[in-house]
Design an enzyme around this catalytic site. Sequence first.
Site, PDB file in Angstrom:
ATOM      1  N   ASN A 266       0.839  -1.194   0.000  1.00  0.00           N
ATOM      2  CA  ASN A 266       0.000   0.000   0.000  1.00  0.00           C
ATOM      3  C   ASN A 266       0.875   1.247   0.000  1.00  0.00           C
ATOM      4  OD1 ASN A 266      -2.462  -1.733   0.894  1.00  0.00           O
ATOM      5  ND2 ASN A 266      -0.940  -2.062   2.490  1.00  0.00           N
ATOM      6  N   THR A 267       0.407   2.273  -0.645  1.00  0.00           N
ATOM      7  CA  THR A 267       1.160   3.523  -0.707  1.00  0.00           C
ATOM      8  C   THR A 267       0.237   4.649  -1.140  1.00  0.00           C
ATOM      9  OG1 THR A 267       2.795   2.158  -1.878  1.00  0.00           O
ATOM     10  CG2 THR A 267       3.390   4.437  -1.459  1.00  0.00           C
ATOM     11  N   THR A 268       0.412   5.834  -0.577  1.00  0.00           N
ATOM     12  CA  THR A 268      -0.242   7.029  -1.093  1.00  0.00           C
ATOM     13  C   THR A 268       0.846   8.030  -1.455  1.00  0.00           C
ATOM     14  OG1 THR A 268      -2.306   6.740   0.157  1.00  0.00           O
ATOM     15  CG2 THR A 268      -1.739   8.981  -0.525  1.00  0.00           C
ATOM     16  N   GLY A 307       3.651   3.230   2.407  1.00  0.00           N
ATOM     17  CA  GLY A 307       4.916   3.903   2.120  1.00  0.00           C
ATOM     18  C   GLY A 307       4.616   5.245   1.501  1.00  0.00           C
TER      19      GLY A 307
END
Length: 355
Positions: A266-268, A307
């Site tokens: 997962n990452t934004t 991250g």
Amino acid sequence: MNTTPVHALTDIDGGIAVDPAPRLAGPPVFGGPGNDAFDLAPVRSTGREMLRFDFPGVSIGAAHYEEGPTGATVIHIPAGARTAVDARGGAVGLSGGYDFNHAICLAGGASYGLEAGAGVSGALLERLEYRTGFAEAQLVSSAVIYDFSARSTAVYPDKALGRAALEFAVPGEFPQGRAGAGMSASAGKVDWDRTEITGQGAAFRRLGDVRILAVVVPNPVGVIMDRAGTVVRGNYDAQTGVRRHPVFDYQEAFAEQVPPVTEAGNTTISAIVTNVRMSPVELNQFAKQVHSSMHRGIQPFHTDMDGDTLFAVTTDEIDLPTTPGSSRGRLSVNATALGAIASEVMWDAVLEAGK
């Protein structure tokens, strides 16, 4: 007493409604044909709709591979701009991280997608006719999301796709939704069966001479929340038709002594661009302030299974007033106030991505 949450910029934006229809991602495959299995051709991303914005000197382009689907989004500032980077979470995918950039590249494909940024660098060098003087160096920083879980291929954004996104860059336009780096972004990964597709989002505000542009690709383990505290994207239960906050799943898991099944990958990634000149200390704090504020629209956020990276960029074109201009005095116009407004613009961008 009225307890309805009020948009901090309600006089500018009446609010953003997110389509309640489910967009389930489906179970992940974690593999499949890669780039060499297809005759890949970059496609200009047009998304759900186009945001129009007025920010001279800033161009945005987005491209994708339909075979992924995955893509890249490039923010191009030909004159260059000072940059602060705020990176948090357990799985940051970042290259460059320079304090001055001519382009920011956001891409899918996890660490492999960092190659798209190299394509942007190469294309900028070509535009310079291969001049390599130190003062002419074209700096590009990149950040990526892990988007393999929402698709069934191993296709990743490569140099050709990054180059195409730069070539497609135009001033004043940003494709919202499933476009560019947001082609296979998703949210709410407590359970893969409840994960929903998001996209990329942007919002723009002009307050007098001040310009603020927010760009985001939310791909969090968490869910997207609106200003009323409602989950609007992610963790959707098809049997009940309800989206719920992951904290309820975590509480049940602890009560039953069963480890939570929160999924990794997962990452934004995001960028907040302004024309306001700030000191290096102010710019760094501006980045932290806006990034921290995103906890309101994405919950949970900055986890060890995320991250998250935010680029704060200033074109250094205007100064904020140095003398009180109203009864509110200096407190009404400073870098902190700018960060507060920019935080609301970023929340709008998050909602646009989930729309």
